[in-house]
Scaffold this motif. Sequence first.
Motif, short mmCIF file in Angstrom:
data_model
loop_
_atom_site.label_atom_id
_atom_site.label_comp_id
_atom_site.label_asym_id
_atom_site.label_seq_id
_atom_site.Cartn_x
_atom_site.Cartn_y
_atom_site.Cartn_z
N LYS A 289 90.99 29.82 88.81
CA LYS A 289 90.20 30.97 88.39
C LYS A 289 90.40 31.30 86.91
N TYR A 290 91.31 30.55 86.25
CA TYR A 290 91.64 30.82 84.85
C TYR A 290 91.31 29.63 83.95
N SER A 292 89.14 26.14 83.72
CA SER A 292 88.02 25.44 84.38
C SER A 292 88.37 24.02 84.79
N LEU B 414 86.59 20.86 73.34
CA LEU B 414 87.33 22.12 73.32
C LEU B 414 86.39 23.32 73.45
N LYS B 416 83.54 23.29 74.99
CA LYS B 416 83.09 23.29 76.40
C LYS B 416 84.15 23.94 77.30
N TRP B 417 85.38 23.49 77.13
CA TRP B 417 86.48 23.99 77.96
C TRP B 417 86.67 25.50 77.77
N GLN B 420 83.77 27.32 79.44
CA GLN B 420 83.95 27.32 80.91
C GLN B 420 85.02 28.33 81.32
N SER B 421 86.13 28.32 80.60
CA SER B 421 87.22 29.22 80.98
C SER B 421 86.86 30.68 80.70
N LEU B 424 84.83 31.86 83.54
CA LEU B 424 85.68 32.23 84.68
C LEU B 424 86.27 33.62 84.47
#
Lengths: 548, 548
Positions: A289-290, A292, B414, B416-417, B420-421, B424
């Motif tokens: 949940k933190y 991805s 980076l 993208k990540w 995504q995070s 969340l």
Amino acid sequence: MAWEDIAKDKKSRIANSIPKEWRIESLLLDDNVMGYAESSGILSDEELAITGSTAVDLVARMASGELTSVAVTTAFCKRAALAQQLTNCTLEFFPKLALRRAQELDEHFKSTGKVVGPLHGLPISLKDQFRVKEIETSMGYVAWIGNYEKENSVLVDLLLQAGAVFYVKTSVPQSLMVCETINNVIGRTVNPRNKNWSCGGSSGGEGAMVGFRGGIIGVGTDIGGSIRVPSAFNFLYGIRPSHGRLPYAKMANSMEGQETVHSVCGPLTHSVADMRLFMTSVLAQEPWKYDSKVIPLPWQQAEEDAIKAKIASKGLTIGFYKSDGNVTPHPPILRGVDTVLSTLKEAGHTIFPWTPYKHGHAHNLINTIYASDGGHDVFEAINSSGEPAIPNFQDLLKPALPKIDMNELWATHLKKWAYQSEYLEQFRLAEISLGREIDAIVCPITPTAAVRHDRFKYYGYASVVNLLDFTSVVVPVMFADKNIDTKVEGYEALSELDGVVQAEYDPVAYDGAPVAVQVVGRRLTEERIMAIAEEIGRLLGNDITTQI
Amino acid sequence: MAWEDIAKDKKSRIANSIPKEWRIESLLLDDNVMGYAESSGILSDEELAITGSTAVDLVARMASGELTSVAVTTAFCKRAALAQQLTNCTLEFFPKLALRRAQELDEHFKSTGKVVGPLHGLPISLKDQFRVKEIETSMGYVAWIGNYEKENSVLVDLLLQAGAVFYVKTSVPQSLMVCETINNVIGRTVNPRNKNWSCGGSSGGEGAMVGFRGGIIGVGTDIGGSIRVPSAFNFLYGIRPSHGRLPYAKMANSMEGQETVHSVCGPLTHSVADMRLFMTSVLAQEPWKYDSKVIPLPWQQAEEDAIKAKIASKGLTIGFYKSDGNVTPHPPILRGVDTVLSTLKEAGHTIFPWTPYKHGHAHNLINTIYASDGGHDVFEAINSSGEPAIPNFQDLLKPALPKIDMNELWATHLKKWAYQSEYLEQFRLAEISLGREIDAIVCPITPTAAVRHDRFKYYGYASVVNLLDFTSVVVPVMFADKNIDTKVEGYEALSELDGVVQAEYDPVAYDGAPVAVQVVGRRLTEERIMAIAEEIGRLLGNDITTQI
């Protein structure tokens, strides 16, 4: 300021972070400092007992109110201070912040009668890639000194949520891409069992710290052996989970954003029980949940139970190889694998020879991946302070290569995927031929026992597992013995590199060096492989609570 | 041979693959051909009933011996032949091989009384990215015509293992990077509901084929909407599972090896029940033992059950957005979302407005990723035959850009990540603020109902979900209605693109066009999102077995 002065200032700040009463007066020490904590007089008997305990035991005693986090944290801070002075293993040491946190946790427990989480009060040691608010992250790069963090890495946040206490961040080799630990900020970290041996790398500071019991659970990272090699060299258990099991978001890294082979986080511990405490505690925080990249996969108790049932019925099926066909391990390592195999066999389990599938190809492929930006990222970090490159990482990262282009990268991805899938086919074919499920493969993690400095040459035993993204747990087996592990006379080298590695073996120099194996399973099989590693440790008599 | 002649020859081979008795004499047809199978006289009443049935029902009846695979396969082959002649949707049609396979399965069942697997005897339609032994894979590239496959894609092997029958491979747009379906081999595929509308893309051949019920379960792929858009345009259910849930190994692809955003496989179906049959059947083959990218995650019945319990207690919590803030959907789509929301609300569930988080940033980022090799791979495939590029993919893939270099790619990873995070985090914050778990988000999948040819301009509703790697299921909602869905007068465009998209709306031209929404959940939540999609379909009265 010249890079030497920046490094010197940092080094003195590290030295000053150790309170006077924890300082070692005389440094006329034996090569092996493993007994120093007991003889130093700096730790009380209770503190020695605490640092010699297990994490499982400590959290239980703190949760029952029998022990305070301040007591436990103080004990580990003292012992970590010794570890730093004896092995040069830390880049950050912050006992005051740690004790403040410990006190808060104790007050919480006192006022509510409840723990904040499954790691309530437990000190956890971190590799200096983890970002901790207010603390620097230099990762051994002179240019990064002075980076005080404004936010935590995700795993740091989740460990705090689980109740952990942080007190130290440990050293790494410049670039991280080396299985020894040396940088231009603090120099070399040595093995507490023998200062002439490497502590491993890149999580080598963790290896020395936890090996000396200045830490009870240390968290490292692994992209080519960096958790497993320090575990092996310090007689520890260590896990390289598959990518996506534990969070890596907001970590510092070199070659950040490189996703062809992912670096992963994992713990170095004295027992699988402590490793399991760490894994279950992190997974209970729902890391997906933190971050991805984390797969929503809680701890799978049924998977562990499936292995336990096989253990109970003497039903494990374990493949093995002693050589990957590229570099032959030293005699102590070969004996280490044999010891594990004969132990498993005696316990009634089935072992069978596994043929390493194209490991040479895999080793070359992953080296291409490590070098895909031609070392640009690493050299940018090095050059921006003017510090020199350490000689070691020439063995892994060859910066003379040009960057590969996008379509070459895509071709590399396809090679990786094909290799991984072909390896799975080897499993399927072997299972058909055996008529049973393969539970794990036991093999070397390095060709050498804890290696002499600057002699780590071959990463293939470790790195092929990274390319496959398989789960691997290192199990400590025994110690090299000059009387048993004699040099092979007239050895015919498989290659120039194999000849270099074999020539390095010296029974006297390696006498007493830790010997380990890795237990490898398919992707995301942490529960199963940990249970097998635990059983192997138990059968070997290494499933111990104190190993000093 | 000139590319035109190669294409022409291929086209005539496709035409000749249809037996004479299944050919349509007159092509003086209505724009809408959905009733053609019933009126043609080519299918018997039983064959019409079979093709109008559900996959769940058909496999049950074949497993009880009530129906043979030959009967079922014959029915779908006939109807697929009509679909091809009416919509131009196939690149490969091989009824003889299909019937041979069906006969073998029937014989196996007759002699053993057992099915070979959960899909025993069921014809499954495949997008022309799937490799099937002995069959060509051209993927609409003239240069690839004549590629007869020597091995199957992994999913093909596993579907065979589950008992499936293959009979057709459907058309795709040149490059795959377009949400309409047109190539220089067979030209354009049209929508069976109106030849002036697109069937969607890139799995557009599947959309037309399954929409016409020439197929009951079709398998497509999705890297930017390619399963979901054809599902939406053909009043079908379609799932884009998260990457790693279903195997993709050994598929043909454009930009093969690009791993920043993965293309994924998934089914297009008439119901969630059939979708579930497909998913459970594939997962039962343990695809993670064949394709290294598949996560070892069997069907999680407990996850589906958790949603069913919430449905029973009127406890779903569904976020929604009608516009992503970049391009405003046409009136029928806005009404479609409203219809779903009011239906959910009436059923007692909780809905709340979701704020799309930086979708413009995400849309730009994924476009950068699609173009990361500057179109090199796609243009190599196009140029090697001399065929021209179709105009459409200029909208998605801008080949004028240069390749990005390795460190730029890492920086993109980076971004993208981080995105995504951060997304969340939006979920976590909203859950804290709501005080309950978010089960899904309902939103548009395209800004238009089934679009007129060459008018598909905006991929953002679909592609942001790909960047997030979230699970998404498309649910058919209703049909555009010229009397209700009137044009907005004096619309003020958010941007030039928004103005172009809004200007395209014409109530008369779109009258009767299918309208869908997507139901989106976090990564790897297939069981949950499918159960929610099923309930929405049921509440809407679209959870039907025949929709012709």
